[in-house]
Design an enzyme around this catalytic site. Structure first.
Site, short mmCIF file in Angstrom:
data_model
loop_
_atom_site.label_atom_id
_atom_site.label_comp_id
_atom_site.label_asym_id
_atom_site.label_seq_id
_atom_site.Cartn_x
_atom_site.Cartn_y
_atom_site.Cartn_z
CB ALA A 72 -0.92 0.18 1.16
CB SER B 122 0.99 10.59 -3.72
OG SER B 122 0.20 10.32 -3.11
CB ALA C 73 -0.25 1.25 -4.11
CD GLU C 74 -1.32 7.32 0.43
OE1 GLU C 74 -1.59 8.56 0.73
OE2 GLU C 74 -1.87 6.51 1.06
CB SER C 75 5.16 6.17 -2.93
OG SER C 75 5.15 5.97 -1.50
#
Length: 140
Positions: free
Chosen positions: A59, A67, A62-64
Protein backbone atom coordinates in the site's frame (compact mmCIF):
# COMPACT_ATOMS: atom_id res chain seq x y z
CA UNK A 1 11.23 24.36 -20.28
CA UNK A 2 10.19 20.74 -20.61
CA UNK A 3 12.37 18.25 -18.72
CA UNK A 4 13.51 14.97 -20.23
CA UNK A 5 12.07 11.70 -18.98
CA UNK A 6 15.35 10.91 -17.23
CA UNK A 7 15.43 14.34 -15.56
CA UNK A 8 11.86 13.95 -14.26
CA UNK A 9 12.63 10.50 -12.84
CA UNK A 10 15.89 11.71 -11.32
CA UNK A 11 14.08 14.67 -9.69
CA UNK A 12 11.31 12.39 -8.36
CA UNK A 13 13.85 10.01 -6.82
CA UNK A 14 15.93 12.87 -5.43
CA UNK A 15 13.03 14.23 -3.34
CA UNK A 16 12.60 10.77 -1.76
CA UNK A 17 15.73 11.17 0.35
CA UNK A 18 15.06 10.82 4.10
CA UNK A 19 11.47 9.66 3.54
CA UNK A 20 9.50 6.43 3.73
CA UNK A 21 10.23 5.92 0.04
CA UNK A 22 13.96 5.84 0.75
CA UNK A 23 13.43 3.52 3.75
CA UNK A 24 11.52 1.04 1.54
CA UNK A 25 13.89 1.60 -1.42
CA UNK A 26 11.03 2.72 -3.67
CA UNK A 27 12.33 4.03 -6.98
CA UNK A 28 10.43 5.75 -9.80
CA UNK A 29 11.54 4.02 -13.00
CA UNK A 30 9.25 4.97 -15.92
CA UNK A 31 6.46 7.33 -16.92
CA UNK A 32 4.43 8.33 -19.93
CA UNK A 33 1.48 10.53 -20.83
CA UNK A 34 -0.91 9.02 -18.27
CA UNK A 35 1.14 6.64 -16.11
CA UNK A 36 4.04 6.33 -13.69
CA UNK A 37 5.88 3.16 -12.65
CA UNK A 38 7.82 2.57 -9.44
CA UNK A 39 9.54 -0.51 -8.06
CA UNK A 40 10.40 -1.78 -4.62
CA UNK A 41 12.67 -4.67 -3.65
CA UNK A 42 11.06 -7.52 -1.73
CA UNK A 43 13.30 -8.46 1.20
CA UNK A 44 13.19 -8.67 4.98
CA UNK A 45 12.71 -4.90 5.20
CA UNK A 46 9.18 -5.24 3.75
CA UNK A 47 8.25 -8.71 5.05
CA UNK A 48 5.46 -9.63 7.38
CA UNK A 49 6.47 -12.16 10.09
CA UNK A 50 6.05 -15.24 7.86
CA UNK A 51 8.55 -13.99 5.26
CA UNK A 52 6.35 -12.59 2.47
CA UNK A 53 5.66 -9.06 1.26
CA UNK A 54 3.62 -7.10 3.82
CA UNK A 55 0.38 -5.63 2.49
CA UNK A 56 1.17 -2.35 4.22
CA UNK A 57 4.43 -2.05 2.27
CA UNK A 58 2.48 -2.74 -0.92
CA UNK A 59 0.00 0.00 0.00
CA UNK A 60 2.89 2.38 0.73
CA UNK A 61 4.34 1.63 -2.72
CA UNK A 62 0.95 2.18 -4.35
CA UNK A 63 0.27 5.45 -2.54
CA UNK A 64 3.77 6.70 -3.31
CA UNK A 65 3.56 6.06 -7.04
CA UNK A 66 -0.02 7.33 -7.28
CA UNK A 67 0.70 10.54 -5.39
CA UNK A 68 3.81 11.15 -7.47
CA UNK A 69 1.79 10.59 -10.65
CA UNK A 70 -0.78 13.17 -9.57
CA UNK A 71 2.01 15.56 -8.63
CA UNK A 72 3.72 15.20 -12.02
CA UNK A 73 0.52 16.02 -13.89
CA UNK A 74 -0.52 19.13 -11.90
CA UNK A 75 1.15 22.54 -11.77
CA UNK A 76 3.32 21.92 -8.70
CA UNK A 77 4.22 25.63 -8.51
CA UNK A 78 0.58 26.37 -7.70
CA UNK A 79 -0.73 23.15 -6.12
CA UNK A 80 0.30 20.38 -3.75
CA UNK A 81 -1.12 16.85 -3.80
CA UNK A 82 -2.32 14.70 -0.92
CA UNK A 83 -3.70 11.18 -0.90
CA UNK A 84 -7.21 11.08 0.55
CA UNK A 85 -8.18 7.41 0.23
CA UNK A 86 -6.48 4.16 -0.77
CA UNK A 87 -7.84 0.65 -1.17
CA UNK A 88 -5.80 -2.45 -1.78
CA UNK A 89 -6.80 -5.95 -2.75
CA UNK A 90 -3.93 -8.40 -2.35
CA UNK A 91 -4.09 -11.36 -4.70
CA UNK A 92 -0.76 -13.16 -4.52
CA UNK A 93 2.24 -13.37 -2.17
CA UNK A 94 5.83 -12.50 -3.06
CA UNK A 95 9.00 -13.59 -1.24
CA UNK A 96 11.81 -12.00 -3.27
CA UNK A 97 12.74 -9.96 -6.32
CA UNK A 98 10.94 -6.71 -7.05
CA UNK A 99 7.36 -5.54 -7.16
CA UNK A 100 6.35 -2.91 -9.70
CA UNK A 101 3.48 -0.47 -9.27
CA UNK A 102 2.00 1.16 -12.36
CA UNK A 103 -0.33 4.07 -11.64
CA UNK A 104 -2.74 5.11 -14.39
CA UNK A 105 -5.46 7.73 -14.24
CA UNK A 106 -9.12 6.81 -14.17
CA UNK A 107 -10.04 10.46 -13.55
CA UNK A 108 -7.81 13.51 -13.85
CA UNK A 109 -9.86 16.41 -12.51
CA UNK A 110 -8.73 19.88 -11.50
CA UNK A 111 -9.26 19.14 -7.81
CA UNK A 112 -9.49 15.37 -7.43
CA UNK A 113 -7.80 12.51 -9.20
CA UNK A 114 -8.52 8.78 -9.17
CA UNK A 115 -5.77 6.33 -10.01
CA UNK A 116 -5.71 2.62 -10.69
CA UNK A 117 -2.48 1.03 -9.45
CA UNK A 118 -1.53 -2.48 -10.51
CA UNK A 119 1.27 -4.14 -8.53
CA UNK A 120 3.09 -6.97 -10.31
CA UNK A 121 6.15 -9.12 -9.66
CA UNK A 122 9.23 -9.83 -11.80
CA UNK A 123 7.22 -12.30 -13.92
CA UNK A 124 4.38 -9.78 -14.44
CA UNK A 125 2.04 -11.74 -12.12
CA UNK A 126 -0.65 -9.53 -10.58
CA UNK A 127 0.08 -9.13 -6.86
CA UNK A 128 -2.32 -6.36 -5.80
CA UNK A 129 -4.89 -4.00 -7.26
CA UNK A 130 -5.11 -0.61 -5.60
CA UNK A 131 -7.20 2.51 -6.09
CA UNK A 132 -5.99 5.90 -4.87
CA UNK A 133 -7.89 9.17 -4.63
CA UNK A 134 -5.80 12.33 -4.45
CA UNK A 135 -6.64 15.97 -4.05
CA UNK A 136 -4.81 18.97 -5.47
CA UNK A 137 -4.89 21.95 -3.12
CA UNK A 138 -3.65 25.46 -3.79
CA UNK A 139 -0.37 26.51 -2.20
CA UNK A 140 -0.79 29.58 -0.03
Amino acid sequence: MKLSKEAVLQQANKVCKNTLMETLNIEMIDFGKDFLVARMPVNSRVYQPDGVLHGGATAALAESVGSFASNIFVDSDKFFVRGIEITANHIKSVKDGYVYAKATFLHKGRTTQLLDIRVTDDEDNLISICKLSTISLPKK
